[in-house]
Design a protein around this motif. Structure first.
Motif, PDB file in Angstrom:
ATOM      1  N   LEU A   1       6.566  -0.704 -21.748  1.00 27.19           N
ATOM      2  CA  LEU A   1       6.207  -0.570 -20.340  1.00 27.19           C
ATOM      3  C   LEU A   1       6.176  -1.981 -19.758  1.00 27.19           C
ATOM      4  CD1 LEU A   1       5.391   1.761 -18.442  1.00 27.19           C
ATOM      5  CD2 LEU A   1       3.021   1.257 -19.012  1.00 27.19           C
ATOM      6  N   VAL A   2       6.960  -2.211 -18.709  1.00 31.83           N
ATOM      7  CA  VAL A   2       7.014  -3.521 -18.067  1.00 31.83           C
ATOM      8  C   VAL A   2       6.695  -3.322 -16.597  1.00 31.83           C
ATOM      9  CG1 VAL A   2       8.410  -5.565 -17.577  1.00 31.83           C
ATOM     10  CG2 VAL A   2       8.802  -4.261 -19.694  1.00 31.83           C
ATOM     11  N   PHE A   3       5.686  -4.053 -16.114  1.00 32.70           N
ATOM     12  CA  PHE A   3       5.341  -3.966 -14.694  1.00 32.70           C
ATOM     13  C   PHE A   3       5.009  -5.353 -14.179  1.00 32.70           C
ATOM     14  CE2 PHE A   3       1.623  -2.875 -17.223  1.00 32.70           C
ATOM     15  CZ  PHE A   3       0.606  -3.643 -16.692  1.00 32.70           C
ATOM     16  N   THR A   4       5.125  -5.493 -12.854  1.00 31.35           N
ATOM     17  CA  THR A   4       4.925  -6.800 -12.247  1.00 31.35           C
ATOM     18  C   THR A   4       4.259  -6.678 -10.893  1.00 31.35           C
ATOM     19  OG1 THR A   4       6.032  -8.876 -11.641  1.00 31.35           O
ATOM     20  CG2 THR A   4       7.205  -6.828 -11.115  1.00 31.35           C
ATOM     21  N   ASP A   5       3.596  -7.753 -10.504  1.00 30.02           N
ATOM     22  CA  ASP A   5       3.072  -7.848  -9.145  1.00 30.02           C
ATOM     23  C   ASP A   5       3.993  -8.712  -8.274  1.00 30.02           C
ATOM     24  OD1 ASP A   5       2.580 -10.409 -10.087  1.00 30.02           O
ATOM     25  OD2 ASP A   5       0.486 -10.440  -9.480  1.00 30.02           O
ATOM     26  N   ALA A   6       5.161  -9.075  -8.813  1.00 31.19           N
ATOM     27  CA  ALA A   6       6.116  -9.884  -8.055  1.00 31.19           C
ATOM     28  C   ALA A   6       6.751  -9.084  -6.920  1.00 31.19           C
ATOM     29  CB  ALA A   6       7.200 -10.435  -8.977  1.00 31.19           C
TER      30      ALA A   6
ATOM     31  N   GLY B   1     -18.544  -6.062  -6.132  1.00 31.30           N
ATOM     32  CA  GLY B   1     -18.618  -5.693  -4.725  1.00 31.30           C
ATOM     33  C   GLY B   1     -17.417  -6.119  -3.895  1.00 31.30           C
ATOM     34  N   ASN B   2     -16.463  -6.811  -4.504  1.00 36.90           N
ATOM     35  CA  ASN B   2     -15.250  -7.230  -3.797  1.00 36.90           C
ATOM     36  C   ASN B   2     -14.096  -6.308  -4.156  1.00 36.90           C
ATOM     37  OD1 ASN B   2     -16.350  -9.691  -2.617  1.00 36.90           O
ATOM     38  ND2 ASN B   2     -16.438 -10.427  -4.733  1.00 36.90           N
ATOM     39  N   THR B   3     -13.351  -5.870  -3.149  1.00 32.45           N
ATOM     40  CA  THR B   3     -12.191  -5.013  -3.360  1.00 32.45           C
ATOM     41  C   THR B   3     -10.963  -5.882  -3.598  1.00 32.45           C
ATOM     42  OG1 THR B   3     -13.119  -3.289  -1.967  1.00 32.45           O
ATOM     43  CG2 THR B   3     -10.739  -3.233  -2.324  1.00 32.45           C
ATOM     44  N   MET B   4     -10.254  -5.575  -4.685  1.00 30.22           N
ATOM     45  CA  MET B   4      -9.028  -6.300  -5.029  1.00 30.22           C
ATOM     46  C   MET B   4      -7.879  -5.304  -5.114  1.00 30.22           C
ATOM     47  SD  MET B   4     -10.571  -8.813  -7.982  1.00 30.22           S
ATOM     48  CE  MET B   4      -9.028  -9.674  -8.203  1.00 30.22           C
ATOM     49  N   GLU B   5      -6.910  -5.448  -4.214  1.00 35.03           N
ATOM     50  CA  GLU B   5      -5.715  -4.600  -4.209  1.00 35.03           C
ATOM     51  C   GLU B   5      -4.655  -5.231  -5.107  1.00 35.03           C
ATOM     52  OE1 GLU B   5      -5.241  -1.784  -2.293  1.00 35.03           O
ATOM     53  OE2 GLU B   5      -7.222  -1.867  -1.366  1.00 35.03           O
ATOM     54  N   ASN B   6      -4.030  -4.427  -5.946  1.00 37.89           N
ATOM     55  CA  ASN B   6      -3.025  -4.920  -6.885  1.00 37.89           C
ATOM     56  C   ASN B   6      -1.762  -4.059  -6.825  1.00 37.89           C
ATOM     57  OD1 ASN B   6      -4.748  -6.961  -8.365  1.00 37.89           O
ATOM     58  ND2 ASN B   6      -5.975  -5.104  -8.567  1.00 37.89           N
ATOM     59  N   PRO B   7      -0.922  -4.271  -5.822  1.00 33.11           N
ATOM     60  CA  PRO B   7       0.331  -3.511  -5.776  1.00 33.11           C
ATOM     61  C   PRO B   7       1.336  -4.069  -6.781  1.00 33.11           C
ATOM     62  CG  PRO B   7       0.228  -5.024  -3.933  1.00 33.11           C
ATOM     63  CD  PRO B   7      -1.079  -5.147  -4.674  1.00 33.11           C
ATOM     64  N   GLY B   8       2.125  -3.187  -7.342  1.00 33.99           N
ATOM     65  CA  GLY B   8       3.154  -3.626  -8.280  1.00 33.99           C
ATOM     66  C   GLY B   8       4.183  -2.543  -8.503  1.00 33.99           C
ATOM     67  N   VAL B   9       5.179  -2.872  -9.309  1.00 32.67           N
ATOM     68  CA  VAL B   9       6.231  -1.918  -9.648  1.00 32.67           C
ATOM     69  C   VAL B   9       6.544  -1.998 -11.140  1.00 32.67           C
ATOM     70  CG1 VAL B   9       7.352  -1.937  -7.379  1.00 32.67           C
ATOM     71  CG2 VAL B   9       8.165  -3.479  -9.156  1.00 32.67           C
ATOM     72  N   TYR B  10       7.135  -0.916 -11.619  1.00 34.21           N
ATOM     73  CA  TYR B  10       7.643  -0.880 -12.985  1.00 34.21           C
ATOM     74  C   TYR B  10       9.047  -1.467 -13.015  1.00 34.21           C
ATOM     75  CZ  TYR B  10       3.790   2.241 -14.104  1.00 34.21           C
ATOM     76  OH  TYR B  10       2.546   2.774 -14.295  1.00 34.21           O
TER      77      TYR B  10
ATOM     78  N   VAL C   1      11.568   3.089 -13.072  1.00 35.92           N
ATOM     79  CA  VAL C   1      11.955   1.741 -12.659  1.00 35.92           C
ATOM     80  C   VAL C   1      11.956   1.686 -11.134  1.00 35.92           C
ATOM     81  CG1 VAL C   1      13.826   0.049 -12.638  1.00 35.92           C
ATOM     82  CG2 VAL C   1      13.259   1.276 -14.751  1.00 35.92           C
ATOM     83  N   GLY C   2      11.235   0.726 -10.592  1.00 43.26           N
ATOM     84  CA  GLY C   2      11.092   0.604  -9.140  1.00 43.26           C
ATOM     85  C   GLY C   2       9.942   1.414  -8.574  1.00 43.26           C
ATOM     86  N   GLY C   3       9.325   2.232  -9.410  1.00 43.84           N
ATOM     87  CA  GLY C   3       8.194   3.050  -8.966  1.00 43.84           C
ATOM     88  C   GLY C   3       6.911   2.233  -8.931  1.00 43.84           C
ATOM     89  N   ARG C   4       5.994   2.674  -8.113  1.00 44.40           N
ATOM     90  CA  ARG C   4       4.757   1.917  -7.903  1.00 44.40           C
ATOM     91  C   ARG C   4       3.784   2.039  -9.072  1.00 44.40           C
ATOM     92  NH1 ARG C   4       5.076   5.976  -4.998  1.00 44.40           N
ATOM     93  NH2 ARG C   4       3.663   7.726  -4.934  1.00 44.40           N
ATOM     94  N   PHE C   5       3.100   0.929  -9.293  1.00 40.50           N
ATOM     95  CA  PHE C   5       1.939   0.880 -10.175  1.00 40.50           C
ATOM     96  C   PHE C   5       0.907   0.074  -9.402  1.00 40.50           C
ATOM     97  CE2 PHE C   5      -0.386  -1.067 -13.918  1.00 40.50           C
ATOM     98  CZ  PHE C   5      -1.153   0.057 -14.139  1.00 40.50           C
ATOM     99  N   ASN C   6       0.146   0.801  -8.586  1.00 37.76           N
ATOM    100  CA  ASN C   6      -0.843   0.183  -7.710  1.00 37.76           C
ATOM    101  C   ASN C   6      -2.240   0.500  -8.215  1.00 37.76           C
ATOM    102  OD1 ASN C   6       1.339  -0.501  -6.074  1.00 37.76           O
ATOM    103  ND2 ASN C   6       0.998   1.179  -4.652  1.00 37.76           N
ATOM    104  N   THR C   7      -3.067  -0.533  -8.269  1.00 38.72           N
ATOM    105  CA  THR C   7      -4.462  -0.342  -8.646  1.00 38.72           C
ATOM    106  C   THR C   7      -5.347  -1.075  -7.652  1.00 38.72           C
ATOM    107  OG1 THR C   7      -4.325  -2.243 -10.140  1.00 38.72           O
ATOM    108  CG2 THR C   7      -4.032  -0.056 -11.123  1.00 38.72           C
ATOM    109  N   THR C   8      -6.549  -0.571  -7.492  1.00 34.40           N
ATOM    110  CA  THR C   8      -7.562  -1.241  -6.680  1.00 34.40           C
ATOM    111  C   THR C   8      -8.798  -1.386  -7.539  1.00 34.40           C
ATOM    112  OG1 THR C   8      -6.681  -0.204  -4.678  1.00 34.40           O
ATOM    113  CG2 THR C   8      -8.888  -1.150  -4.529  1.00 34.40           C
ATOM    114  N   PHE C   9      -9.359  -2.593  -7.535  1.00 37.30           N
ATOM    115  CA  PHE C   9     -10.541  -2.900  -8.338  1.00 37.30           C
ATOM    116  C   PHE C   9     -11.731  -3.165  -7.444  1.00 37.30           C
ATOM    117  CE2 PHE C   9      -7.481  -5.371 -11.322  1.00 37.30           C
ATOM    118  CZ  PHE C   9      -7.019  -4.204 -11.883  1.00 37.30           C
TER     119      PHE C   9
END
Length: 158
Positions: A84-89, A66-75, A54-62
């Motif tokens: 498993l519950v995670f958010t980009d909020a 050809g476009n880079t999309m950063e998706n930071p989030g937390v559990y 809980v509070g730990g990162r779940f970060n992905t990059t897509f």
């Protein structure tokens, strides 16, 4: 395990997967597995960071066309092999996102035949965000992801 859904703000579906729940959980929680299913092909996951707490990162990059999309989030909630519950909020350190999109909830349960009941829920802040996500292709996109997950997990079993 079920949650009360709000049809105005939530999207969800349930599917039965022909792989054990422990493997589905492993695929969702071990970084090396995420690139194999987490975004519909031909798009790619190029980076994954997981701190499974809980509070730990779940970060992905897509890489999407050809476009880079950063998706930071937390559990927000971690119940081993069940939920498993995670958010980009938020990002790690509980830093609020400027424009959060959704909170994802995955519910996993055993099926009598040794498979997994897999429920994916996307919760949105308001009906407009929910509608946007549905129009973006929630059911097709998340359905493709779970199909890719099942195929990949079957390969782990073999």
């Amino acid at each position: 395990m079920t949650l009360e859904l709000d049809p105005a703000t939530d999207l969800s579906f349930t599917r039965t997967l022909a792989v054990p729940r422990r493997l589905v959980w492993e695929c969702w929680t071990v970084p090396k597995h995420i690139p194999h299913f987490f975004i519909p092909a031909p798009h790619k996951v190029t980076s994954v960071e997981i701190d499974l707490r809980v509070g730990g990162r779940f970060n992905t990059t897509f890489d999407v066309e050809g476009n880079t999309m950063e998706n930071p989030g937390v559990y927000l909630e971690v119940v081993p092999e069940e939920k498993l519950v995670f958010t980009d909020a938020y990002s790690e350190g509980w830093k609020p996102a400027a424009e959060p999109f959704m909170t994802a909830i995955l519910l996993l349960a055993d099926t009598p035949d040794g498979g997994t009941s897999y429920t994916a829920i996307a919760r949105h802040r308001n009906p407009e965000s929910r509608k946007t996500h549905e129009e973006m292709g929630f059911f097709d996109g998340w359905g493709t992801v779970v199909t890719q997950l099942e195929a990949y997990a079957k390969g782990i079993v073999a």
